[in-house]
Design a protein around this motif. Structure first.
Motif, mmCIF file in Angstrom:
data_model
loop_
_atom_site.group_PDB
_atom_site.id
_atom_site.type_symbol
_atom_site.label_atom_id
_atom_site.label_comp_id
_atom_site.label_asym_id
_atom_site.label_seq_id
_atom_site.Cartn_x
_atom_site.Cartn_y
_atom_site.Cartn_z
ATOM 1 N N LYS A 91 -30.904 -12.201 -50.183
ATOM 2 C CA LYS A 91 -32.056 -11.866 -51.015
ATOM 3 C C LYS A 91 -31.734 -12.242 -52.453
ATOM 4 O O LYS A 91 -30.689 -11.868 -52.977
ATOM 5 C CB LYS A 91 -32.390 -10.385 -50.905
ATOM 6 C CG LYS A 91 -32.976 -10.049 -49.544
ATOM 7 C CD LYS A 91 -33.503 -8.634 -49.480
ATOM 8 C CE LYS A 91 -34.126 -8.384 -48.112
ATOM 9 N NZ LYS A 91 -33.898 -7.009 -47.658
ATOM 10 N N VAL A 148 -28.197 -10.423 -53.242
ATOM 11 C CA VAL A 148 -27.628 -9.492 -52.274
ATOM 12 C C VAL A 148 -27.497 -10.234 -50.957
ATOM 13 O O VAL A 148 -28.493 -10.725 -50.417
ATOM 14 C CB VAL A 148 -28.518 -8.242 -52.089
ATOM 15 C CG1 VAL A 148 -27.920 -7.326 -51.030
ATOM 16 C CG2 VAL A 148 -28.684 -7.502 -53.407
ATOM 17 N N MET A 204 -29.854 -12.664 -59.394
ATOM 18 C CA MET A 204 -28.873 -11.814 -58.744
ATOM 19 C C MET A 204 -29.112 -11.889 -57.232
ATOM 20 O O MET A 204 -30.244 -12.018 -56.784
ATOM 21 C CB MET A 204 -29.011 -10.382 -59.233
ATOM 22 C CG MET A 204 -28.622 -10.238 -60.699
ATOM 23 S SD MET A 204 -28.882 -8.556 -61.303
ATOM 24 C CE MET A 204 -28.134 -8.711 -62.934
ATOM 25 N N SER A 228 -32.180 -11.082 -39.998
ATOM 26 C CA SER A 228 -32.665 -12.404 -40.414
ATOM 27 C C SER A 228 -32.622 -12.628 -41.926
ATOM 28 O O SER A 228 -32.136 -13.647 -42.379
ATOM 29 C CB SER A 228 -34.074 -12.658 -39.866
ATOM 30 O OG SER A 228 -34.925 -11.609 -40.236
ATOM 31 N N GLU A 229 -33.101 -11.671 -42.716
ATOM 32 C CA GLU A 229 -33.105 -11.901 -44.169
ATOM 33 C C GLU A 229 -31.755 -11.532 -44.778
ATOM 34 O O GLU A 229 -31.615 -10.532 -45.478
ATOM 35 C CB GLU A 229 -34.231 -11.102 -44.822
ATOM 36 C CG GLU A 229 -35.595 -11.681 -44.510
ATOM 37 C CD GLU A 229 -36.596 -10.638 -44.092
ATOM 38 O OE1 GLU A 229 -36.571 -9.540 -44.668
ATOM 39 O OE2 GLU A 229 -37.379 -10.907 -43.167
ATOM 40 N N LYS A 270 -34.002 -10.931 -61.448
ATOM 41 C CA LYS A 270 -33.821 -9.723 -62.255
ATOM 42 C C LYS A 270 -32.695 -9.978 -63.222
ATOM 43 O O LYS A 270 -31.775 -10.741 -62.940
ATOM 44 C CB LYS A 270 -33.406 -8.549 -61.365
ATOM 45 C CG LYS A 270 -34.544 -7.928 -60.596
ATOM 46 C CD LYS A 270 -34.090 -6.624 -59.962
ATOM 47 C CE LYS A 270 -35.277 -5.948 -59.259
ATOM 48 N NZ LYS A 270 -34.865 -4.694 -58.606
ATOM 49 N N GLY A 283 -38.609 -9.661 -61.727
ATOM 50 C CA GLY A 283 -39.608 -10.588 -61.210
ATOM 51 C C GLY A 283 -39.675 -10.521 -59.702
ATOM 52 O O GLY A 283 -39.402 -9.485 -59.097
ATOM 53 N N ASP A 284 -40.013 -11.610 -59.104
ATOM 54 C CA ASP A 284 -40.140 -11.662 -57.653
ATOM 55 C C ASP A 284 -38.765 -11.621 -56.982
ATOM 56 O O ASP A 284 -37.744 -11.858 -57.598
ATOM 57 C CB ASP A 284 -40.831 -12.968 -57.232
ATOM 58 C CG ASP A 284 -42.225 -13.098 -57.814
ATOM 59 O OD1 ASP A 284 -42.763 -12.089 -58.307
ATOM 60 O OD2 ASP A 284 -42.766 -14.210 -57.774
ATOM 61 N N MET A 285 -38.772 -11.303 -55.732
ATOM 62 C CA MET A 285 -37.573 -11.442 -54.912
ATOM 63 C C MET A 285 -37.901 -12.483 -53.853
ATOM 64 O O MET A 285 -39.040 -12.554 -53.405
ATOM 65 C CB MET A 285 -37.259 -10.103 -54.246
ATOM 66 C CG MET A 285 -36.051 -10.136 -53.324
ATOM 67 S SD MET A 285 -36.465 -10.506 -51.614
ATOM 68 C CE MET A 285 -36.735 -8.842 -50.993
ATOM 69 N N PHE A 286 -36.945 -13.312 -53.476
ATOM 70 C CA PHE A 286 -37.223 -14.127 -52.299
ATOM 71 C C PHE A 286 -36.002 -14.223 -51.395
ATOM 72 O O PHE A 286 -34.870 -14.101 -51.839
ATOM 73 C CB PHE A 286 -37.812 -15.495 -52.658
ATOM 74 C CG PHE A 286 -36.828 -16.562 -52.992
ATOM 75 C CD1 PHE A 286 -36.494 -17.548 -52.055
ATOM 76 C CD2 PHE A 286 -36.237 -16.599 -54.244
ATOM 77 C CE1 PHE A 286 -35.596 -18.537 -52.375
ATOM 78 C CE2 PHE A 286 -35.339 -17.585 -54.570
ATOM 79 C CZ PHE A 286 -35.009 -18.561 -53.639
ATOM 80 N N ALA A 287 -36.301 -14.371 -50.142
ATOM 81 C CA ALA A 287 -35.251 -14.442 -49.126
ATOM 82 C C ALA A 287 -35.367 -15.799 -48.452
ATOM 83 O O ALA A 287 -36.215 -16.000 -47.595
ATOM 84 C CB ALA A 287 -35.421 -13.320 -48.114
ATOM 85 N N PRO A 288 -34.530 -16.741 -48.866
ATOM 86 C CA PRO A 288 -34.630 -18.075 -48.275
ATOM 87 C C PRO A 288 -34.266 -18.028 -46.794
ATOM 88 O O PRO A 288 -33.426 -17.243 -46.383
ATOM 89 C CB PRO A 288 -33.582 -18.887 -49.050
ATOM 90 C CG PRO A 288 -32.614 -17.877 -49.560
ATOM 91 C CD PRO A 288 -33.415 -16.622 -49.805
ATOM 92 N N ARG A 289 -34.900 -18.858 -46.028
ATOM 93 C CA ARG A 289 -34.521 -18.992 -44.630
ATOM 94 C C ARG A 289 -33.092 -19.504 -44.569
ATOM 95 O O ARG A 289 -32.735 -20.437 -45.268
ATOM 96 C CB ARG A 289 -35.448 -19.999 -43.938
ATOM 97 C CG ARG A 289 -35.403 -19.924 -42.407
ATOM 98 C CD ARG A 289 -36.325 -20.964 -41.804
ATOM 99 N NE ARG A 289 -35.802 -22.296 -42.046
ATOM 100 C CZ ARG A 289 -34.869 -22.888 -41.275
ATOM 101 N NH1 ARG A 289 -34.407 -22.258 -40.221
ATOM 102 N NH2 ARG A 289 -34.439 -24.098 -41.566
ATOM 103 N N TYR A 344 -32.864 -12.094 -56.333
ATOM 104 C CA TYR A 344 -33.689 -11.302 -57.231
ATOM 105 C C TYR A 344 -33.804 -11.976 -58.581
ATOM 106 O O TYR A 344 -32.789 -12.287 -59.215
ATOM 107 C CB TYR A 344 -33.071 -9.909 -57.430
ATOM 108 C CG TYR A 344 -33.100 -9.064 -56.190
ATOM 109 C CD1 TYR A 344 -32.107 -9.178 -55.230
ATOM 110 C CD2 TYR A 344 -34.137 -8.163 -55.959
ATOM 111 C CE1 TYR A 344 -32.139 -8.408 -54.076
ATOM 112 C CE2 TYR A 344 -34.174 -7.390 -54.809
ATOM 113 C CZ TYR A 344 -33.173 -7.518 -53.872
ATOM 114 O OH TYR A 344 -33.203 -6.758 -52.734
#
Lengths: 337, 337, 337, 337
Positions: D248, D237, D235, D244-245, D252, D272-278, D250
């Motif tokens: 996001k 956002v 998912m 900058s981020e 989830k 699980g983890d969340m990550f925000a790619p550049r 998720y």
């Protein structure tokens, strides 16, 4: 009125842009030792004139004032030359690298009846002016602390450390808001990459248990620009990263109501409304330019005058000394100039 | 196994609740000098037994261990009595008010082969354990700084200042994550209401340019619980106020790539992805209770053992000394016990 | 006074806890068809009595009132039984699954002079009561819209869709704040997992260009609980995820000052201060319990009375009909009961 | 290559700035019916030429292409003239006010082998391109919903309502990411000041239970620019207000693992983890300009081609029809052009 702008690196072009659109300014003459910087500025602002040298600029009788956006170490000598050439002077913060030099510039300007102003940009922001208003009306009660955090990733400076680069801003804000002088300063820092401290913590102590603290850091993964001001009546959070509600005023505090034993007082917390006053979002630098021009015309003293510049240099100088001595507390004179 | 819990003010009832539901615990015996506290606990947890006195509790042979949630100043004497009575010991943070006392408790526990544990709750949180994992795998590179802010409005303590109250948490986190001992500590604070410092800034210096700093404050209008950890490879923001993404890991940093002149190195910024690992949200105190019980059963050393407690007290003691001397830098022994 | 609490799944135990500590309540008698739920409740709250059956509970003459925390589909029949047994009635939201059933319960309660209350918990929160206060003083001007978002991951319900589960809350808040009835309702949704809609958008239209809208979603990666209320004088953001500043009031809006041509009006934006009034953070459910008890004692009408429950069911019923028909607009009677 | 830019109000100067610095562009010729707008542009960008009339501009054989930043209602006729004069065409979003007009422009461009591009700026942002990448790699699983909120205070438009102004952006993002066409559209709105709807909610329904929704509002006290995208695997956002981020991701979701009864499935939440790619922060409009120039040179189709423009107009047209009919659901052709 024509303004000479010297130093066209990062900040200089902002001065050019703002003086070009300032009321009462008829023209801008620019100079930089780097021809590349000068050419780039001329390309972006075709209406500016370029001077061939600093001397050329100072010799032009139709240039009334000089604004310096050069490295800090040059402020004193270039500034002195400008004053001696009869030019009003605006200097990028910090004013100089030494208090003695700041005092000399102040005296020179006074002697010649010239305006001396420091570009303490932040004290011209709507946010800081609004807080000063509240201080002036004594709405905060007694101020207990001033806590400032200014951290982000980069930009590393080569010639000065993070204290002279970043803390200069916050010390100018503190000086403007507190209107008091600290009696002791200390600083801790660390150097990881470049030979100059890239992070530091400063403490400044004032009479009446007022404590100021500054965290400046070029190595933070997140950008934080936040000042907490704790008064006995109101408390303030000034967060410059907020797009609009930069100043939040909290009706929070502690009330003392007698003692619950011979050893301790009864402390109650008070939590009321919060409000975020509308703050003027005009670009601060345009107000700096406007004030400089107005002070030249009317010969009044700018808010960010030489004395304000000196106050900031005085704290920076002490912080630097403390940093060099591993955090030793540096006492400051009770009645400094 | 039965656990005796002594001190039923603010934190004690949390210990009661967690030990009551810990595996392997058959019962909880409580005691507080205040009968009101004891009665309130009995009402809330009808299944606990109340002891008539601390002696009564220690004399009960079916009580295997004692957990102290009493004022810090009592930890040493009450703890020593408990160990001498043959009870395993869990002590609320900080372990003692002096390093010498901490060492005595450690020695006494060792001599009698009893478990000595400190309730450094935060190092049992999923967030801190996750960061430690990353440190252990050397994912952060060299750690350059540890910066902690723990501020809010209240709760004022009467018997200890804000350093012993709040910074104890952060120093225990730092000790757990950095696994190094500082060689110098300093602290600045201010006292506004209660006779004890209600705000303070601590600096701890380590070998290899590692700097740690702590801001603790009972007078902040906003609640901040945030640690920044700067490594040369990764940087971390641990924000305990975030409901779920408490740990954010930034692939950000600085790369050095040669020199652009004889004076300065070429510094490049690196900005990559951010990720927020899922962290275990189990209540940390239930893990503290579980570890204490497990250590008693298996006679293994807890993560938060007496040595961890001593490390924290050592920094607190130095900070207190510095605070009393207006921020003088206190050097710490190279090879402390 | 004794309260019978029926349904001990997710919400029931919260009712138990709050009624146990409500003034004027002498005891709580519980019942659930699941013996496991009943036993778990008894373990957690040893002071409650358990009834052997719903009939048993209703037959007890010392039980004055019944609170239902059972599935929605059972509210009508169980509620009717309770009223017929002479018990005052508190029903979990939503009151019933049909308006006709809600009307019957209202009539039955009226006929027997019994209190009928719906547990519209949110209208008892400090935040919503503070907003209602501002509405009552006409501080907002004309209300132009009510926009609500209530999304998160889970908890899926099996028996009802996301509208009956989540939107019921927001519709009760809207009904309480706007004090008007919509003339048309529509709803769009989607079903991905469980046979019931797990996300939906509702629109409710009112006279005078007032538009209300609801986004409810069990499949959102982030938790959002936010209501925007746009008035011509003030605008409000109610963010229930904020720990303390839940209500923010903006002095923002649009002013009309004549026309700039025959085609269009001159529109000006107004941006003033924002303020966040302190809101009472008392647990809303304790106020629900308190009001129910007080209404029984004094025979006054609760704020969340049967009519409020009916208003909500009416909108839910129309939304459900619209959802079944692919979003067709459902007109509502001008003068409903 | 020279670019003619027509319409120098709010957006046109941005086009001027970006085309002036685009590779391969030798000059920019500007025109606006308002001489004031033209003069202001000339002052800010002294290097542009001004055309005397639209005809003058089209007659210039060294002008290869025309970019229209004029009111939407003029796009069709001005665009058709430009194409008939043999100019490549870039049109501000939305392409036209009617699908029929969009089709005509597409056909005209095709017939003459000219590039037709729409300035769907957002699909050229790093954030949206990063999300598209994840969609292309099927990382999200099945997309269940697309939920967009774009609200703030102002700027009111006089000639078009909030749907054509704001939702056009989000529909272009949706079209780019989902690559599907909706079969039904509905819209609710309200008009408070200016004769045009100043807030609206749009729903678009797709095959396979995919639901898209848009909230656009000129009357919100806070600025929100946020898209939620719910996939069965990941998912997202996308919050354009984040400095900058912005994206996001998720880990989830919901897993189905059999049935717990004949009535309902067992639903488990996965967190699980969340990550925000550049994400690339290059100004999107410079990429728009670059792509337009490149397409002209290479005669390739831009990503935001006439068909993309048509897709957006088709949804807008249906939304407008629904809005006029109080939210009636408008069915769209299965196989539209």
């Amino acid at each position: 009125m024509k303004i000479g702008i010297v130093g066209l690196g990062y900040w200089g072009p902002n001065l050019v842009r703002n003086f070009l659109s300032a009321d009462g300014v008829d023209g801008v003459v620019c100079y930089d030792v780097s021809e590349r910087n000068a050419a780039r500025t001329k390309k972006r602002f075709p209406m500016v004139e370029l001077a061939a040298s600093y001397d050329d600029l100072l010799r032009r009788s139709n240039v009334d004032a000089v604004a310096l956006a050069t490295p800090v170490s040059t402020h004193y000598s270039l500034g002195l030359e400008a004053l001696r050439a009869g030019k009003h002077l605006l200097v990028e913060k910090p004013l100089t690298t030494k208090t003695s030099e700041a005092i000399e510039l102040i005296n020179e300007a006074e002697r010649r009846d010239l305006v001396l102003m420091v570009d303490h940009t932040f004290i011209y922001t709507g946010a800081v002016r609004k807080i000063r208003e509240m201080v002036d009306y004594r709405l905060l009660g007694d101020i207990m602390y001033f806590d400032s955090v200014r951290v982000n990733l980069g930009l590393f400076q080569h010639d000065i450390n993070v204290i002279w680069d970043l803390a200069a801003h916050d010390i100018s804000i503190m000086d403007y808001l507190l209107q008091q002088k600290p009696f002791a300063v200390s600083a801790f820092g660390a150097t990881h990459f470049n030979g100059v401290a890239d992070m530091a913590y400063l403490t400044a102590r004032f009479e009446n248990n007022l404590l100021a603290h500054f965290h400046v850091n070029w190595l933070s993964p997140v950008k934080i620009r936040r000042v907490l001001i704790g008064g006995t009546k109101l408390m303030i959070v000034y967060d410059d990263m907020e797009p609009s509600e930069k100043v939040k005023v909290y009706d929070k505090g502690v009330d003392i109501s007698g003692q619950d034993s011979i050893y301790s007082t009864l402390v109650h917390y008070r939590t009321g409304d919060m409000f975020a006053p509308r703050v003027d979002l005009t670009e601060a630098l345009s107000l700096v330019a406007g004030e400089f021009v107005d002070c030249i015309k009317t010969r009044r003293r700018p808010v960010a005058d030489g004395q304000a510049g000196l106050n900031v240099v005085r704290v920076l100088e002490a912080a630097e000394a403390s940093l060099q001595q591993g955090g030793r507390v540096i006492e400051l004179a009770k009645n400094p100039p």
